[in-house]
Structures are given as C-alpha cells and as structure tokens.
Design an enzyme around this catalytic site. Structure first.
Site, PDB file in Angstrom:
ATOM      1  N   ASN A 114      -7.292   2.772  -4.185  1.00 49.57           N
ATOM      2  CA  ASN A 114      -7.885   1.569  -3.597  1.00 49.57           C
ATOM      3  C   ASN A 114      -8.918   1.952  -2.543  1.00 49.57           C
ATOM      4  O   ASN A 114      -8.782   2.957  -1.852  1.00 49.57           O
ATOM      5  CB  ASN A 114      -6.800   0.661  -3.001  1.00 49.57           C
ATOM      6  CG  ASN A 114      -6.578   0.905  -1.523  1.00 49.57           C
ATOM      7  OD1 ASN A 114      -7.328   0.403  -0.686  1.00 49.57           O
ATOM      8  ND2 ASN A 114      -5.555   1.695  -1.198  1.00 49.57           N
ATOM      9  N   PHE A 118      -9.851  -3.015   4.320  1.00 47.06           N
ATOM     10  CA  PHE A 118      -9.268  -3.952   5.296  1.00 47.06           C
ATOM     11  C   PHE A 118      -9.802  -5.374   5.107  1.00 47.06           C
ATOM     12  O   PHE A 118     -10.196  -6.042   6.069  1.00 47.06           O
ATOM     13  CB  PHE A 118      -9.538  -3.504   6.737  1.00 47.06           C
ATOM     14  CG  PHE A 118      -8.819  -2.261   7.187  1.00 47.06           C
ATOM     15  CD1 PHE A 118      -7.798  -1.710   6.441  1.00 47.06           C
ATOM     16  CD2 PHE A 118      -9.182  -1.652   8.386  1.00 47.06           C
ATOM     17  CE1 PHE A 118      -7.135  -0.561   6.883  1.00 47.06           C
ATOM     18  CE2 PHE A 118      -8.524  -0.511   8.832  1.00 47.06           C
ATOM     19  CZ  PHE A 118      -7.506   0.041   8.081  1.00 47.06           C
ATOM     20  N   SER A 181      -6.329   4.919   7.377  1.00 46.16           N
ATOM     21  CA  SER A 181      -6.909   4.484   6.112  1.00 46.16           C
ATOM     22  C   SER A 181      -8.195   5.263   5.845  1.00 46.16           C
ATOM     23  O   SER A 181      -9.004   5.452   6.756  1.00 46.16           O
ATOM     24  CB  SER A 181      -7.220   2.991   6.141  1.00 46.16           C
ATOM     25  OG  SER A 181      -8.006   2.623   5.024  1.00 46.16           O
ATOM     26  N   ASN A 183     -10.624   4.171   4.076  1.00 46.62           N
ATOM     27  CA  ASN A 183     -11.625   3.227   3.567  1.00 46.62           C
ATOM     28  C   ASN A 183     -12.443   2.521   4.634  1.00 46.62           C
ATOM     29  O   ASN A 183     -13.233   1.635   4.324  1.00 46.62           O
ATOM     30  CB  ASN A 183     -10.931   2.185   2.679  1.00 46.62           C
ATOM     31  CG  ASN A 183     -10.246   2.825   1.494  1.00 46.62           C
ATOM     32  OD1 ASN A 183     -10.798   3.724   0.861  1.00 46.62           O
ATOM     33  ND2 ASN A 183      -9.032   2.389   1.201  1.00 46.62           N
ATOM     34  N   THR A 184     -12.258   2.905   5.905  1.00 48.30           N
ATOM     35  CA  THR A 184     -13.089   2.403   6.993  1.00 48.30           C
ATOM     36  C   THR A 184     -13.805   3.592   7.617  1.00 48.30           C
ATOM     37  O   THR A 184     -13.148   4.522   8.088  1.00 48.30           O
ATOM     38  CB  THR A 184     -12.247   1.682   8.059  1.00 48.30           C
ATOM     39  OG1 THR A 184     -11.656   0.515   7.475  1.00 48.30           O
ATOM     40  CG2 THR A 184     -13.110   1.252   9.238  1.00 48.30           C
ATOM     41  N   LYS A 215       0.554   4.943  12.414  1.00 50.44           N
ATOM     42  CA  LYS A 215       0.624   5.348  11.010  1.00 50.44           C
ATOM     43  C   LYS A 215      -0.371   6.464  10.760  1.00 50.44           C
ATOM     44  O   LYS A 215      -1.557   6.340  11.095  1.00 50.44           O
ATOM     45  CB  LYS A 215       0.329   4.160  10.096  1.00 50.44           C
ATOM     46  CG  LYS A 215       0.540   4.456   8.612  1.00 50.44           C
ATOM     47  CD  LYS A 215       0.494   3.180   7.793  1.00 50.44           C
ATOM     48  CE  LYS A 215       0.831   3.438   6.323  1.00 50.44           C
ATOM     49  NZ  LYS A 215       0.875   2.183   5.541  1.00 50.44           N
ATOM     50  N   ASN A 244       0.128   7.229   5.046  1.00 53.29           N
ATOM     51  CA  ASN A 244      -0.835   6.358   4.386  1.00 53.29           C
ATOM     52  C   ASN A 244      -1.230   6.976   3.037  1.00 53.29           C
ATOM     53  O   ASN A 244      -0.583   7.897   2.558  1.00 53.29           O
ATOM     54  CB  ASN A 244      -2.055   6.168   5.297  1.00 53.29           C
ATOM     55  CG  ASN A 244      -2.701   4.805   5.158  1.00 53.29           C
ATOM     56  OD1 ASN A 244      -2.875   4.316   4.041  1.00 53.29           O
ATOM     57  ND2 ASN A 244      -3.045   4.188   6.266  1.00 53.29           N
ATOM     58  N   GLY A 269       1.156   6.060  -4.653  1.00 51.92           N
ATOM     59  CA  GLY A 269       2.056   6.077  -5.789  1.00 51.92           C
ATOM     60  C   GLY A 269       2.749   7.413  -5.950  1.00 51.92           C
ATOM     61  O   GLY A 269       2.810   8.237  -5.028  1.00 51.92           O
ATOM     62  N   TYR A 319       5.141   0.177  -2.075  1.00 50.52           N
ATOM     63  CA  TYR A 319       4.074  -0.748  -2.441  1.00 50.52           C
ATOM     64  C   TYR A 319       3.689  -0.523  -3.899  1.00 50.52           C
ATOM     65  O   TYR A 319       3.904  -1.378  -4.762  1.00 50.52           O
ATOM     66  CB  TYR A 319       2.875  -0.547  -1.508  1.00 50.52           C
ATOM     67  CG  TYR A 319       1.637  -1.380  -1.808  1.00 50.52           C
ATOM     68  CD1 TYR A 319       1.510  -2.137  -2.975  1.00 50.52           C
ATOM     69  CD2 TYR A 319       0.574  -1.417  -0.927  1.00 50.52           C
ATOM     70  CE1 TYR A 319       0.370  -2.884  -3.239  1.00 50.52           C
ATOM     71  CE2 TYR A 319      -0.573  -2.171  -1.174  1.00 50.52           C
ATOM     72  CZ  TYR A 319      -0.665  -2.882  -2.338  1.00 50.52           C
ATOM     73  OH  TYR A 319      -1.791  -3.620  -2.590  1.00 50.52           O
TER      74      TYR A 319
END
Length: 346
Positions: A114, A118, A181, A183-184, A215, A244, A269, A319
């Site tokens: 992903n 956010f 994360s 992704n930022t 985290k 994460n 995963g 998740y």
C-alpha cells in the site's frame, strides 16, 4: 465459503474498492441490534481477557491502524470479535492521500503493498466521531494513531503532531505516534533518536494521562530499534508498537513483474512475519516488564498470536490477513487461542 468468495469475486475487484465495500458491511454490523447479535457470536472466551496500558482487553488480539482510518467501522470491528481497534492514521489536516491505484494484493504471498498516504478526514472530524463512539455503552478499546500531515514540513512536524494529540488524546484509550509509514515523504527520518526525542516529549506532555506509544518500522537496524525502545522507556512512554510495513521485497513468491507493477509502498502480511517477530524479541529484551509492547506484522493464525505472546508481546494486532481470512477471522483466532490454553500449549 469465504475463500471461494475471495477467489471468485473479491480478487477480481480493485483492492481499495473491495475494502470500501467491506467497510460498508462492517458499519452496518456496528449498529444495534446487529452489533449485539454479531458480538454474541464472536465474543472472545472470558479466559482470554488481559490487562495492558491500565486497560482491560477482552482478547489480546486487535485490529491494527490502517483498516479504519476515519473512525467509521470501530463498532462493527468490535462486533466481529476483536479485542481492540486502533483507528487512523489520523492527521491534523484532512488529506486525500496518494493517487489511486494505491493498494495491491500479492496473493501468492498473502501480502499487500500500500501507498495510501494517510488518506483521512482530519483530526477534527475524527474527534467528533470518537465523541459519539465513546458515548456508546458497548464499544471497543480504542487506540488512536496519529501521523504527520503531508502539507506540513518535517521541521514543523512536532507542532502538527501536538495539534492532533490535543484533539484526540482526551478521546483515546491510548495514543500512538506513527513515525514509521513509508508513504509520507520524510516521515521515517523522524525515527532518528535526536529528532524523535523532542517530538515524543511534546506529544507526551500534550497527551497527559492518556497512554502514549510510538510505532516503529521493521527496516530499522537492530541498534536503532534498541535506541528507540530505550528512548521510549526514558521518556516514560507507556509502550511501543512493532512493526509498521516494510520497504523490503525479498523472498516474495509473487512474480517479479507483478511486484514491480505494484510499485512503491509498504509491504504487509505474511512476508513480514519473521522480521516482526525478531523486532518484538529485541524490544522486549531492552524494556522493563511493565512496558507495553504491541506486536503487528505477519500475524495470521492463533498459533501466530500465541507465538507473539510467548515472545513477550502484551497485545497483538492484525490487518492484512483480514483480507484473506474474511469476517470471521477474529473469531477463528480467539477460539484457537482458547483451545491452545485448554490444551496447555499456551
């Protein structure tokens, strides 16, 4: 039944579209009397109850941040049997996230990539939903995960986190600072101890009596994992969440062209299982017994959850396996845990 539905229907849908459809069903399940009926069928066995962060959890197994970004499905997730729900990541400024497509399944690996970025409606909107949710007599233990707004420069990140914390900490059972994360832009750089210390100090002071956790990423070298864990203890934080998503693509069974086509983003995963377990053990070795460690990454079965408990986790989150296991996943895990305990294996 669900595996057949996944293969024939869900796997043919865009993953984000499928997620939104699932959230619609979950939201309905969170409305009485549906929530009462569902929770009656999925409620964890009494012997699974545990205490952490000064809170009572019906089960050590909960939902990780990222599934319910906007506090819209927490009641439904509780109805499905999860012991707690961590909502978010929530930012002070509302943001759409990265352009679609931004969520990709790696089915042979039971994994997901992903780069959501956010996407959420902002802290003020989340606070209003949390207020309504807290008024409900039956509700989950609620963790709130906060991150940096994309429009805010890294140099101003502390003020941005403090803004979110001031709105959300009073409404959270525990608060999580997400600096991990991928992704930022620039976010993971905040994990460096010299930049992380003032940020955590400011958020801690703002959070007041609400337990505060940080985290971390699985991609941190071991010495940096230890440094962040010791920093969290030194600052009197309540705990740490490990881990994460990862930037690694090593050891995947999914064809390389499919992985390349998915592009950048965090991998979650089953492939994360080994590293997440390593980080958990490393953290546990370097923090005192009363310090809460929440383990997440590659958790699928009751045996996985029990393995994390045996390795020193106080709570466990999942998740990605939700996508592959379906709506009865929490019930399956909780019943499996109860069987392990009855057999003396736990």
């Amino acid at each position: 039944m669900y595996p057949f539905f996944f293969r024939t229907v869900l796997s043919r849908l865009d993953p984000e579209t499928a997620h939104h459809g699932a959230m619609t069903v979950i939201r309905v399940l969170g409305i009485p009397p549906f929530s009462w009926i569902a929770r009656g069928l999925t409620a964890p066995a009494p012997e699974l109850a545990t205490t952490a962060l000064g809170l009572r959890f019906a089960s050590p197994f909960g939902v990780a941040a990222g599934f319910d970004k906007d506090v819209i499905g927490a009641s439904g997730l509780h109805a499905l049997g999860f012991g707690h729900v961590e909502v978010g990541t929530i930012t002070a400024v509302p943001q759409e996230g990265n352009p679609r497509p931004r969520l990709f399944r790696l089915v042979p690996d039971r994994a997901v990539i992903n780069r959501m970025g956010f996407n959420n409606g902002g802290a003020e909107a989340a606070a209003a939903r949390l207020q309504r949710l807290r008024r409900r007599r039956r509700r989950p233990v609620l963790g709130v995960n906060i991150g940096k707004s994309r429009v805010v420069d890294v140099d101003a990140a502390t003020d941005d986190y403090v803004r979110s914390a001031s709105l959300l900490a009073p409404l959270a059972d525990y608060l999580v600072v997400n600096v991990s994360s991928p992704n930022t832009p620039g976010l993971r750089g905040l994990q460096a101890v010299e930049t992380l210390r003032p940020l955590l100090e400011a958020v801690r002071d703002t959070a007041g009596t609400t337990p505060l956790l940080v985290k971390i990423a699985p991609d941190l070298p071991d010495d940096e994992v230890v440094a962040v864990a010791r920093l969290a203890v030194d600052l009197s934080l309540a705990g740490l969440i490990a881990t994460n998503t990862t930037l690694s693509r090593e050891g995947l069974r999914t064809p390389g062209d499919v992985v390349s086509a998915a592009g950048a983003g965090g991998l979650s995963g089953a492939p994360l299982r080994a590293r997440s377990l390593e980080v958990l053990r490393l953290v546990r070795q370097n923090v005192p017994a009363g310090f809460c460690v929440i383990s997440v990454g590659g958790v699928d079965t009751a045996d996985d959850v029990q393995e994390r408990l045996d390795a020193g986790a106080d709570l466990i989150q999942g998740y990605t396996a939700f996508l592959y296991r379906g709506p009865l996943w929490a019930r399956q895990v909780n019943r499996g845990l109860a069987r392990l305990r009855a057999s003396g294996r736990a």
